[in-house]
Design a protein around this motif. Structure first.
Motif, PDB file in Angstrom:
ATOM      1  N   TYR A  60      12.852  -7.584  10.418  1.00  0.00           N
ATOM      2  CA  TYR A  60      14.254  -7.265  10.661  1.00  0.00           C
ATOM      3  C   TYR A  60      14.505  -6.415  11.903  1.00  0.00           C
ATOM      4  N   GLY A  61      13.458  -6.112  12.649  1.00  0.00           N
ATOM      5  CA  GLY A  61      13.649  -5.343  13.865  1.00  0.00           C
ATOM      6  C   GLY A  61      13.332  -3.876  13.676  1.00  0.00           C
ATOM      7  N   PRO A  62      13.471  -3.078  14.729  1.00  0.00           N
ATOM      8  CA  PRO A  62      13.084  -1.664  14.682  1.00  0.00           C
ATOM      9  C   PRO A  62      13.759  -0.909  13.535  1.00  0.00           C
ATOM     10  N   TYR A  63      13.014   0.016  12.971  1.00  0.00           N
ATOM     11  CA  TYR A  63      13.562   0.871  11.911  1.00  0.00           C
ATOM     12  C   TYR A  63      14.837   1.547  12.429  1.00  0.00           C
ATOM     13  N   PRO A  64      15.950   1.503  11.663  1.00  0.00           N
ATOM     14  CA  PRO A  64      17.244   1.885  12.244  1.00  0.00           C
ATOM     15  C   PRO A  64      17.587   3.369  12.232  1.00  0.00           C
ATOM     16  N   PHE A  65      16.709   4.227  11.717  1.00  0.00           N
ATOM     17  CA  PHE A  65      17.077   5.636  11.586  1.00  0.00           C
ATOM     18  C   PHE A  65      16.051   6.560  12.231  1.00  0.00           C
ATOM     19  N   GLU A  66      16.426   7.833  12.294  1.00  0.00           N
ATOM     20  CA  GLU A  66      15.611   8.819  12.997  1.00  0.00           C
ATOM     21  C   GLU A  66      14.443   9.350  12.172  1.00  0.00           C
ATOM     22  N   SER A  67      14.465   9.103  10.865  1.00  0.00           N
ATOM     23  CA  SER A  67      13.378   9.550  10.001  1.00  0.00           C
ATOM     24  C   SER A  67      13.343   8.674   8.761  1.00  0.00           C
ATOM     25  N   GLY A  68      12.281   8.828   7.991  1.00  0.00           N
ATOM     26  CA  GLY A  68      12.136   8.088   6.745  1.00  0.00           C
ATOM     27  C   GLY A  68      11.427   8.950   5.722  1.00  0.00           C
ATOM     28  N   GLY A  69      11.073   8.334   4.616  1.00  0.00           N
ATOM     29  CA  GLY A  69      10.375   9.074   3.570  1.00  0.00           C
ATOM     30  C   GLY A  69      10.833   8.637   2.201  1.00  0.00           C
ATOM     31  N   GLY A  70      10.659   9.513   1.233  1.00  0.00           N
ATOM     32  CA  GLY A  70      11.059   9.228  -0.134  1.00  0.00           C
ATOM     33  C   GLY A  70      11.167  10.512  -0.928  1.00  0.00           C
ATOM     34  N   ILE A  71      11.937  10.456  -2.012  1.00  0.00           N
ATOM     35  CA  ILE A  71      12.083  11.590  -2.929  1.00  0.00           C
ATOM     36  C   ILE A  71      11.664  11.110  -4.304  1.00  0.00           C
ATOM     37  N   TYR A  72      10.560  11.624  -4.804  1.00  0.00           N
ATOM     38  CA  TYR A  72      10.001  11.206  -6.087  1.00  0.00           C
ATOM     39  C   TYR A  72      10.363  12.235  -7.149  1.00  0.00           C
ATOM     40  N   VAL A  73      11.301  11.864  -8.014  1.00  0.00           N
ATOM     41  CA  VAL A  73      11.753  12.776  -9.056  1.00  0.00           C
ATOM     42  C   VAL A  73      10.934  12.539 -10.330  1.00  0.00           C
ATOM     43  N   ASP A  74      10.970  13.506 -11.226  1.00  0.00           N
ATOM     44  CA  ASP A  74      10.264  13.336 -12.500  1.00  0.00           C
ATOM     45  C   ASP A  74      11.243  13.296 -13.671  1.00  0.00           C
ATOM     46  N   THR A  75      12.468  12.894 -13.382  1.00  0.00           N
ATOM     47  CA  THR A  75      13.504  12.727 -14.393  1.00  0.00           C
ATOM     48  C   THR A  75      13.518  11.280 -14.852  1.00  0.00           C
ATOM     49  N   ASP A  76      13.654  11.052 -16.134  1.00  0.00           N
ATOM     50  CA  ASP A  76      13.663   9.701 -16.680  1.00  0.00           C
ATOM     51  C   ASP A  76      14.935   8.982 -16.242  1.00  0.00           C
ATOM     52  N   LEU A  77      14.796   7.998 -15.360  1.00  0.00           N
ATOM     53  CA  LEU A  77      15.929   7.236 -14.837  1.00  0.00           C
ATOM     54  C   LEU A  77      15.675   5.749 -14.992  1.00  0.00           C
TER      55      LEU A  77
ATOM     56  N   ILE B 253       9.050  12.062   6.000  1.00  0.00           N
ATOM     57  CA  ILE B 253       8.944  13.265   5.176  1.00  0.00           C
ATOM     58  C   ILE B 253       9.280  12.876   3.742  1.00  0.00           C
ATOM     59  N   SER B 254       8.318  13.014   2.851  1.00  0.00           N
ATOM     60  CA  SER B 254       8.504  12.660   1.453  1.00  0.00           C
ATOM     61  C   SER B 254       8.288  13.884   0.583  1.00  0.00           C
ATOM     62  N   ALA B 255       8.970  13.904  -0.559  1.00  0.00           N
ATOM     63  CA  ALA B 255       8.909  15.059  -1.457  1.00  0.00           C
ATOM     64  C   ALA B 255       8.620  14.598  -2.876  1.00  0.00           C
ATOM     65  N   PHE B 256       7.880  15.425  -3.605  1.00  0.00           N
ATOM     66  CA  PHE B 256       7.429  15.074  -4.940  1.00  0.00           C
ATOM     67  C   PHE B 256       7.748  16.207  -5.904  1.00  0.00           C
TER      68      PHE B 256
ATOM     69  N   LYS C 224       1.918   9.808  -5.019  1.00  0.00           N
ATOM     70  CA  LYS C 224       1.603  10.031  -3.601  1.00  0.00           C
ATOM     71  C   LYS C 224       0.835   8.870  -2.984  1.00  0.00           C
ATOM     72  N   ASP C 225      -0.074   8.266  -3.756  1.00  0.00           N
ATOM     73  CA  ASP C 225      -0.858   7.167  -3.206  1.00  0.00           C
ATOM     74  C   ASP C 225       0.030   5.993  -2.825  1.00  0.00           C
ATOM     75  N   ILE C 226       1.099   5.774  -3.575  1.00  0.00           N
ATOM     76  CA  ILE C 226       2.047   4.716  -3.221  1.00  0.00           C
ATOM     77  C   ILE C 226       2.757   5.071  -1.924  1.00  0.00           C
ATOM     78  N   GLU C 227       3.236   6.301  -1.830  1.00  0.00           N
ATOM     79  CA  GLU C 227       4.020   6.703  -0.666  1.00  0.00           C
ATOM     80  C   GLU C 227       3.176   6.752   0.598  1.00  0.00           C
ATOM     81  N   ARG C 228       1.884   6.922   0.460  1.00  0.00           N
ATOM     82  CA  ARG C 228       1.023   6.903   1.647  1.00  0.00           C
ATOM     83  C   ARG C 228       1.022   5.541   2.333  1.00  0.00           C
TER      84      ARG C 228
END
Length: 469
Positions: A273-290, A245-248, A256-260
């Motif tokens: 490194y073996g199976p993904y270690p968590f129950e979910s994944g995704g990303g949070i894409y902010v539009d703040t200059d960081l 689950i990713s948010a933009f 979005k094309d990157i996150e796909r």
């Protein structure tokens, strides 16, 4: 964590950081029934607290984006490791209104930059579980790259390393105390919310929206996050069925094309490194200059400049840094050396056919005679310098180690090491001992030269195996 144009930034940081001093020694409390405010990290001696271990955080916040007003209730479920007449949490957020321990009113004071000192009505016996509830309210300060951050839209998110969480909820802020975490957020109904783990509910009642997110695995404070904005969501799954689950944020839709490509990235990382270690994944894409993107657990926070390389880097951290965390910040090479090597060497080699031996030699040709490139050790780089050499010299160290012991030893060994410390902590000394146990090659001189030294390693360590010319 990755930073924009890392190489340029960290080389500047090398020169600036060289004059920083080490922190003062930790304080020894006079009261033996006080949970000491020091957990043993010499880089950040005021972070974290002793005398107890937190098992779970249940945090609920009500946030109003137009006014930046935040009201919160944090309930900590913990177990005492000693008799406690008083103990402390880390918190530099809004005003505290009330504290209770085991549902009884407790005394509290705030001292220093981030200490919330608590005196329960009754002392807590060693080995016994207890709960702490802290209620707080006020205008939430803007702390870009160090915690709670205000977005251009008026929304907000949390990101920062090594500190972040204490700006918006009280906790035991040390890598040595991982705990499960769930978050309930109430906002005006036109705003959306995303956090770590899985979304448990998202209800709208009249003018208010309440969203709840929960993690099934222990997490460190700086790896918890929340984002409140006018979000657009992308739902995907890995081949193994893990929900992504990713948010933009409003101006981040082009990412979005990157996150796909995230399912492809995670499949690649699982092959290493073996199976993904968590129950979910995704990303949070902010539009703040960081300047930073950050590996917040299950769902990294990405700055507007993030590229595919950044996605590979931050998701490598889900193994190296999140599932397996450092014991002390002097061990940060375990996090950043592996994330940088995976993104900068292994992905280009395996997915793009790049000659990474040539890349390695080219980098050494450019920097081998630069004293400033070598002056900060990879292991125990020093307080204030931990996020420097691990990015630009860490990949070189791991590539040289790989060529010294061979792929047949290197890849199975590092995969087993990170899996064997899943949901716990590890140190660089443990990594050195483990790798030596996996090969008859004497690694002592190699490790000393690459990890402990502040000068360029000898050529025998710079050009082992196929790197030799």
């Amino acid at each position: 964590m990755t930073s924009h144009k890392r190489m340029c930034a960290v080389l500047v940081g090398v020169l600036l950081a060289a004059g920083l001093s080490m922190p003062a020694q930790a304080r020894t409390p006079a009261d033996p029934l006080f949970g000491t405010p020091w957990r043993g990290d010499a880089y950040y001696p005021d972070d974290g607290n002793g005398g107890y271990h937190v098992d779970h955080y249940a945090v609920a916040i009500d946030y109003d984006p137009p006014t930046h007003h935040l009201t919160g209730t944090a309930q900590l479920s913990a177990t005492a490791s000693q008799l406690l007449r008083t103990f402390a949490l880390d918190f530099n957020g809004p005003d505290v209104q009330q504290v209770s321990v085991n549902n009884l009113p407790a005394g509290f004071t705030r001292t220093g930059g981030h200490k919330l000192n608590i005196t329960p009505a009754l002392p807590i016996l060693p080995g016994f579980p207890f709960t702490v509830t802290v209620r707080y309210s006020g205008i939430e300060a803007n702390s870009p790259e160090h915690g709670w951050t205000i977005s251009p839209s008026g929304g907000a998110f949390a990101a920062g390393e090594p500190h972040s969480a204490a700006t918006w909820y009280p906790l035991n802020d040390t890598p040595l105390d991982k705990a499960t975490f769930d978050l309930t957020v109430t906002v005006p109904q036109e705003w959306q919310v995303i956090s770590n783990g899985l979304r448990v509910r998202d209800d709208v009642h009249g003018s208010q929206r309440t969203a709840e997110w929960a993690t099934q695995h222990p997490v460190l404070g700086y790896l918890t996050t929340v984002a409140i904005d006018h979000l657009d969501f992308l739902h995907q799954r890995t081949a193994a069925g893990t929900p992504l689950i990713s948010a933009f944020a409003p101006r981040s839709a082009p990412r979005k094309d990157i996150e796909r490509r995230l399912p492809e990235v995670l499949e690649f990382l699982e092959s290493l490194y073996g199976p993904y270690p968590f129950e979910s994944g995704g990303g949070i894409y902010v539009d703040t200059d960081l300047r930073i993107s950050l590996e917040t657990q299950t769902r990294p926070v990405y700055a507007p400049w993030a590229e595919l390389n950044t996605v590979v880097h931050e998701n490598t951290h889900q193994w190296w840094g999140d599932s397996m965390s450092v014991k002390n910040w002097s061990d940060v090479c375990l996090n950043e050396c592996f994330a940088s090597y995976t993104a900068d060497y292994l992905w280009p080699e395996r997915k793009q056919g790049k000659d990474v031996d040539a890349q390695y030699r080219s980098t050494l040709t450019k920097y081998r005679n630069r004293a400033d490139f070598w002056q900060i050790p990879l292991q125990n780089p020093g307080a204030g310098k931990e996020f420097t050499s691990v990015y630009y010299r860490g990949p070189l160290f791991l590539h040289a180690l790989r060529r010294l012991i061979g792929d047949g030893v290197f890849f199975p060994s590092v995969a087993q090491f990170v899996r064997s410390h899943a949901y716990g902590n590890a140190s660089m000394p443990e990594f050195r001992t483990y790798m030596q146990s996996r090969t008859p090659v004497d690694l002592s001189g190699f490790f000393s030269a690459w990890l402990d030294g502040a000068t360029r390693p000898a050529d025998q360590y710079l050009y082992p195996g196929s790197l030799h010319t």
